[in-house]
Write a protein that holds these residues in place. Structure first.
Motif, PDB file in Angstrom:
ATOM      1  N   CYS A  90      -9.433  -0.595  -2.330  1.00 51.09           N
ATOM      2  CA  CYS A  90      -8.669   0.195  -3.300  1.00 51.09           C
ATOM      3  C   CYS A  90      -9.015   1.674  -3.253  1.00 51.09           C
ATOM      4  CB  CYS A  90      -8.899  -0.352  -4.709  1.00 51.09           C
ATOM      5  SG  CYS A  90      -8.293  -2.039  -4.930  1.00 51.09           S
ATOM      6  N   ALA A  91     -10.122   2.038  -2.616  1.00 54.57           N
ATOM      7  CA  ALA A  91     -10.491   3.453  -2.530  1.00 54.57           C
ATOM      8  C   ALA A  91      -9.507   4.248  -1.684  1.00 54.57           C
ATOM      9  CB  ALA A  91     -11.901   3.589  -1.956  1.00 54.57           C
ATOM     10  N   ILE A  92      -8.702   3.554  -0.883  1.00 53.27           N
ATOM     11  CA  ILE A  92      -7.776   4.240   0.012  1.00 53.27           C
ATOM     12  C   ILE A  92      -6.652   4.928  -0.751  1.00 53.27           C
ATOM     13  CG2 ILE A  92      -6.243   2.267   0.373  1.00 53.27           C
ATOM     14  CD1 ILE A  92      -6.033   3.035   3.286  1.00 53.27           C
ATOM     15  N   ILE A  93      -6.394   4.505  -1.993  1.00 50.79           N
ATOM     16  CA  ILE A  93      -5.264   5.067  -2.734  1.00 50.79           C
ATOM     17  C   ILE A  93      -5.700   6.116  -3.746  1.00 50.79           C
ATOM     18  CG2 ILE A  93      -3.906   2.973  -2.474  1.00 50.79           C
ATOM     19  CD1 ILE A  93      -4.622   2.216  -5.320  1.00 50.79           C
ATOM     20  N   THR A  94      -6.954   6.484  -3.755  1.00 50.51           N
ATOM     21  CA  THR A  94      -7.422   7.504  -4.689  1.00 50.51           C
ATOM     22  C   THR A  94      -7.852   8.742  -3.928  1.00 50.51           C
ATOM     23  OG1 THR A  94      -9.050   8.008  -6.411  1.00 50.51           O
ATOM     24  CG2 THR A  94      -9.735   6.505  -4.669  1.00 50.51           C
ATOM     25  N   LEU A 137       0.844  -1.187   0.000  1.00 50.67           N
ATOM     26  CA  LEU A 137       0.000   0.000   0.000  1.00 50.67           C
ATOM     27  C   LEU A 137       0.881   1.239   0.000  1.00 50.67           C
ATOM     28  CD1 LEU A 137      -3.058   0.718   0.193  1.00 50.67           C
ATOM     29  CD2 LEU A 137      -2.720   0.971   2.641  1.00 50.67           C
ATOM     30  N   PRO A 138       0.579   2.239  -0.832  1.00 50.15           N
ATOM     31  CA  PRO A 138       1.385   3.467  -0.831  1.00 50.15           C
ATOM     32  C   PRO A 138       1.419   4.103   0.551  1.00 50.15           C
ATOM     33  CG  PRO A 138      -0.076   3.420  -2.729  1.00 50.15           C
ATOM     34  CD  PRO A 138      -0.481   2.276  -1.854  1.00 50.15           C
ATOM     35  N   TYR A 193       4.582   5.656  12.248  1.00 49.08           N
ATOM     36  CA  TYR A 193       3.859   4.499  12.757  1.00 49.08           C
ATOM     37  C   TYR A 193       2.348   4.696  12.807  1.00 49.08           C
ATOM     38  CZ  TYR A 193       8.510   2.927  14.017  1.00 49.08           C
ATOM     39  OH  TYR A 193       9.818   2.550  13.967  1.00 49.08           O
ATOM     40  N   TYR A 194       1.890   5.904  13.043  1.00 53.39           N
ATOM     41  CA  TYR A 194       0.452   6.117  13.087  1.00 53.39           C
ATOM     42  C   TYR A 194      -0.216   5.849  11.742  1.00 53.39           C
ATOM     43  CZ  TYR A 194       0.646   8.027  17.818  1.00 53.39           C
ATOM     44  OH  TYR A 194       0.805   8.176  19.158  1.00 53.39           O
ATOM     45  N   PRO A 195       0.319   6.383  10.629  1.00 49.30           N
ATOM     46  CA  PRO A 195      -0.304   6.047   9.335  1.00 49.30           C
ATOM     47  C   PRO A 195      -0.274   4.547   9.041  1.00 49.30           C
ATOM     48  CG  PRO A 195       1.126   7.950   9.110  1.00 49.30           C
ATOM     49  CD  PRO A 195       1.381   7.395  10.473  1.00 49.30           C
ATOM     50  N   LEU A 196       0.830   3.890   9.381  1.00 44.05           N
ATOM     51  CA  LEU A 196       0.914   2.447   9.161  1.00 44.05           C
ATOM     52  C   LEU A 196      -0.116   1.702  10.003  1.00 44.05           C
ATOM     53  CD1 LEU A 196       2.333   0.006   7.906  1.00 44.05           C
ATOM     54  CD2 LEU A 196       3.976   0.088   9.796  1.00 44.05           C
ATOM     55  N   ALA A 220      -4.177  -3.586  -8.623  1.00 43.43           N
ATOM     56  CA  ALA A 220      -4.696  -2.215  -8.621  1.00 43.43           C
ATOM     57  C   ALA A 220      -3.651  -1.242  -8.081  1.00 43.43           C
ATOM     58  CB  ALA A 220      -5.974  -2.148  -7.790  1.00 43.43           C
ATOM     59  N   PHE A 221      -2.941  -1.629  -7.013  1.00 41.30           N
ATOM     60  CA  PHE A 221      -1.892  -0.764  -6.475  1.00 41.30           C
ATOM     61  C   PHE A 221      -0.800  -0.521  -7.519  1.00 41.30           C
ATOM     62  CE2 PHE A 221      -2.722  -2.215  -1.812  1.00 41.30           C
ATOM     63  CZ  PHE A 221      -3.919  -1.512  -1.840  1.00 41.30           C
ATOM     64  N   ALA A 222      -0.416  -1.581  -8.227  1.00 40.72           N
ATOM     65  CA  ALA A 222       0.634  -1.447  -9.243  1.00 40.72           C
ATOM     66  C   ALA A 222       0.176  -0.555 -10.397  1.00 40.72           C
ATOM     67  CB  ALA A 222       1.030  -2.829  -9.763  1.00 40.72           C
ATOM     68  N   MET A 223      -1.064  -0.710 -10.836  1.00 40.22           N
ATOM     69  CA  MET A 223      -1.576   0.110 -11.930  1.00 40.22           C
ATOM     70  C   MET A 223      -1.640   1.580 -11.535  1.00 40.22           C
ATOM     71  SD  MET A 223      -2.120  -1.743 -14.607  1.00 40.22           S
ATOM     72  CE  MET A 223      -3.232  -0.726 -15.564  1.00 40.22           C
TER      73      MET A 223
END
Length: 767
Positions: free
Chosen positions: A427-431, A104-105, A335-338, A384-387
């Motif tokens: 996948c909505a987390i990366i947009t 995940l980014p 660490y909090y974001p992770l 999806a993450f790679a794309m």
């Protein structure tokens, strides 16, 4: 015979109300599609001896281990999972969550996801510190390219090398004997070489830039003062030799230049100062890239709904860089974001596990099904993450609807809906536009599932892909109109991404084949292909056992007609019925439908005959194994007689040995009893169709009596106790069987013979 009824059921029947649907631990909602029954109901699977004892007979001789374990391993007590299975599910959960979070980014609390030209989706952002305003990337790149193109590099003149080369060549020229030149000509050669070195000799790369016009001048630094010099007089060593060779017309002088190897002696004396050039270029770039302004602490940067311009995008990136630099080493920065990402994934995949455990416990109890769902969702998440990392519009290209299509084909529509929703939320987390993304992808998934209820032809995928493209385009247009008020700002390439997405969806047919091979599932497409009578095994059955083949066709039509009425899988029943008696290929003459006046059983005793007749189950499983038929088709072979008996031979033997305590084991089929609606339906259709052929008359009353007698006797013997079939289903099956058999055996009118006219009438006609 009538079905035994309890007092409550009799009261319900008399009151005119329909009896409630019999519920079993894994009973499915009738609202589910017929395709849902592709995954068989998971019930506790008793062994063949237990079933035989329940039916009132002793256990049959056990089959070889290779054919004994034919009931699916998921027919077990669903109220408790063994520790091994719980460990497997927990380990699978941890692996999928860990891999998803790892790829995940990474984002921090001061990082935002946004796109230029789109509205800002976060709350008001003010500057917590002074933020310099730099040039945007396009302007910076333009200035950088201009500087690098027009920048004058710094060169130095190597006077020592110049003097050394001239001195060495003078010595060589004077010491070379046999030259046909005069002393004045020698001096002329030396003088021209000095002139060339005074003008300057550069290396080959520098000369190519000079010749192409890319380096019209260079700089020399003397006493910290930069002096620009033109490069028009500079030559390379090769060009300098050509110049000398061209100005001397005397043959002896040409011979002298060649004999003294002047071309090997000439070396550059104008050399680039790489260190100084790089330093000055970096200073020029830093000066050109200096901030053009500043946003002071507390000043507004951007508010929700504002369009992210190129300038604002640069400011936001600068803000993130400064915030990262200031936050290095703090716990909240790393660490909090992770921790938030891990919790996000755990909640979503945990919701998926909860759905399977509560609403699809039969799937949750099956290792293979859980592995299939988690694998396909995990792989598509990584894809999806790679794309998205590779392309700015990568999520629009990613064919998310392949996941619900595959789950629909191999499992059921409700699970496909839920898994698609979980996949989209992951996948909505990366947009940066989560609401828009969820809306578009969810509608596309709904269209995919609703348009592909029963996949049996490749053309259906093409139609579904086209409908998905239309859904994508319509939803995207709706969002654009809602946000900007028109379609004028719509990017045309987005629709191109949707088209690529639709094309990729067509490849799900290939993925179905891979899933079938890897996980051992069977799709409706495979069932349709297996039901083709040109299949080698069915063709062999029609050639070796024509009577059995006709019987199988009749049973297939009879059972599939009832399957549609009770919500069973019609295609599965139709295909399974065609293969249920393939074991008779080994000994076709021992079955009445294939006999032609000679009965080989007349030469055998009842036990031998029963062993041959009941052995067609074993032989059928062997042929199915050899032909690599799917497991669900093999269940029709092993369960269509259940643990019942070859009643004809058993009764004949008992009548012939009235004083003997007859052991029913040699006359019993190996079982197990039917474990699903489909195999129960086949058992009923098989017995009814076979018995109907020996009826002396086929009146509606006789047909109904035969159907009731056979099915009621099977229920009384407990042959359907392990199947999730209800009394309402049984009543419907009887009704359908009666209608079909009356149609099959309907009476035809007799055509009258044409009587010859009397002689008198014939004479009158002649007159």
């Amino acid at each position: 015979m009538r079905l035994p009824e309890s007092a409550p059921r009799i009261a319900q029947r008399r009151s005119g109300r329909s009896p409630p649907l019999q519920r079993y631990p894994c009973h499915r909602d009738p609202a589910d599609s017929a395709a849902d029954s592709l995954a068989p109901c998971r019930q506790p699977s008793p062994t063949a001896p237990q079933i035989s004892q329940r039916a009132g007979v002793h256990p049959a001789p056990p089959l070889d281990h290779h054919y004994l374990d034919r009931s699916p391993k998921h027919f077990r007590d669903m109220n408790k999972l063994p520790s091994r299975q719980l460990t497997f599910r927990a380990l699978l959960f941890v692996i999928v969550v860990s891999v998803s979070v790892y790829f995940l980014p990474r984002t921090s609390e001061n990082h935002y996801v946004f796109e230029e030209g789109r509205p800002w989706s976060y709350a008001l952002l003010t500057a917590p510190f002074d933020i310099p305003i730099h040039l945007d990337s396009l302007s910076a790149a333009r200035i950088r390219d201009s500087l690098q193109t027009h920048f004058e590099p710094v060169f130095t003149r190597d006077i020592t090398a110049e003097k050394t080369i001239v001195s060495d060549y003078t010595t060589r020229l004077n010491s070379t004997t046999g030259l046909d030149i005069t002393p004045s000509q020698r001096n002329q050669i030396i003088r021209e070489i000095r002139n060339i070195y005074e003008n300057g000799i550069v290396d080959r790369d520098t000369y190519s830039k000079i010749a192409s016009g890319r380096l019209p001048s260079v700089r020399f630094i003397h006493d910290n003062v930069a002096i620009s010099m033109p490069t028009s007089a500079y030559l390379s060593a090769f060009r300098a030799y050509e110049h000398l060779d061209s100005i001397f017309r005397d043959k002896g002088m040409h011979q002298a230049l060649s004999a003294t190897h002047l071309s090997e002696i000439l070396q550059p004396n104008i050399l680039i100062d790489t260190v100084t050039t790089r330093r000055l270029l970096e200073e020029a770039l830093q000066k050109a890239m200096a901030p053009v302004g500043i946003i002071q602490q507390g000043e507004r940067i951007i508010d929700k709904g504002d369009i992210v311009t190129t300038r604002l995008a640069t400011v936001l990136k600068t803000y993130e860089e400064i915030a990262d630099e200031r936050g290095k080493g703090t716990i909240s920065q790393h660490y909090y974001p992770l921790a938030g990402q891990i919790l996000y994934m755990v909640i979503l995949f945990g919701a998926l596990y909860g759905y399977l455990c509560i609403f699809r416990r039969d799937y949750f109890d099956d290792d293979r099904t859980v592995l299939f769902i988690m694998t396909i969702m995990g792989l598509f998440t990584l894809f999806a993450f790679a794309m998205q990392a590779a392309f700015r519009t990568g999520l629009y290209i990613t064919p998310f609807t392949i996941v619900p299509i595959l789950i629909l084909v191999f499992l059921d529509s409700r699970t496909a809906y839920f898994c698609h929703l979980i996949q989209v939320l992951i996948c909505a987390i990366i947009t940066s536009f989560a609401l828009e993304f969820v809306f578009i992808q969810f509608i596309a998934g709904v269209v995919a599932i609703d348009s592909l209820k029963d996949l049996s032809r490749r053309s259906q995928l093409i139609r579904t892909a086209a409908l998905i493209f239309i859904a994508y385009a319509a939803c995207y247009a709706a969002v654009e109109i809602m946000q900007s008020g028109s379609l004028s700002k719509t990017e045309g390439r987005i629709f191109g991404c949707f088209a690529i997405n639709a094309i990729l969806i067509s490849f799900s047919y290939v993925l179905m084949f891979l899933v079938e091979r890897v996980f051992g599932f069977t799709s409706r497409v495979t069932l349709v292909e297996l039901s083709d009578i040109n299949n080698p095994l069915l063709r062999e059955l029609s050639e070796e056992c024509p009577g059995t083949f006709n019987h199988s066709m009749a049973v297939s039509n009879l059972a599939s007609a009832a399957a549609g009425r009770i919500g069973a899988n019609v295609q599965l029943v139709r295909t399974g019925a065609l293969y249920h008696d393939i074991g008779k290929i080994k000994n076709p003459a021992f079955y009445t439908e294939n006999q032609h006046g000679v009965n080989p059983h007349d030469a055998l005793d009842q036990i031998q005959s029963a062993r041959i007749v009941t052995g067609h189950v074993r032989e059928g499983l062997a042929l199915a194994e050899k032909a690599k038929l799917p497991q669900m088709i093999r269940r029709f072979i092993s369960e269509h007689h259940g643990a019942g008996m070859a009643r004809y031979f058993y009764t004949t033997y008992c009548n012939a040995h009235p004083d003997e305590n007859v052991d029913p084991a040699p006359f019993s089929y190996p079982g197990p009893n039917p474990q699903s609606k489909e195999t129960s339906l086949l058992m009923m259709a098989d017995a009814v169709e076979a018995a109907s052929r020996s009826m002396p008359e086929h009146s509606p009353e006789a047909i109904s009596a035969l159907i009731n007698k056979i099915i009621d006797s099977q229920i009384a013997e407990g042959l359907h106790n392990e199947s999730p079939i209800s009394f309402r289903d049984v009543s419907t099956i009887k009704e359908v069987f009666a209608q079909r058999l009356r149609t099959m055996y309907h009476s035809r009118i007799s055509y009258p013979e044409l009587k010859k006219a009397s002689s008198a009438e014939a004479d009158n006609k002649k007159l």
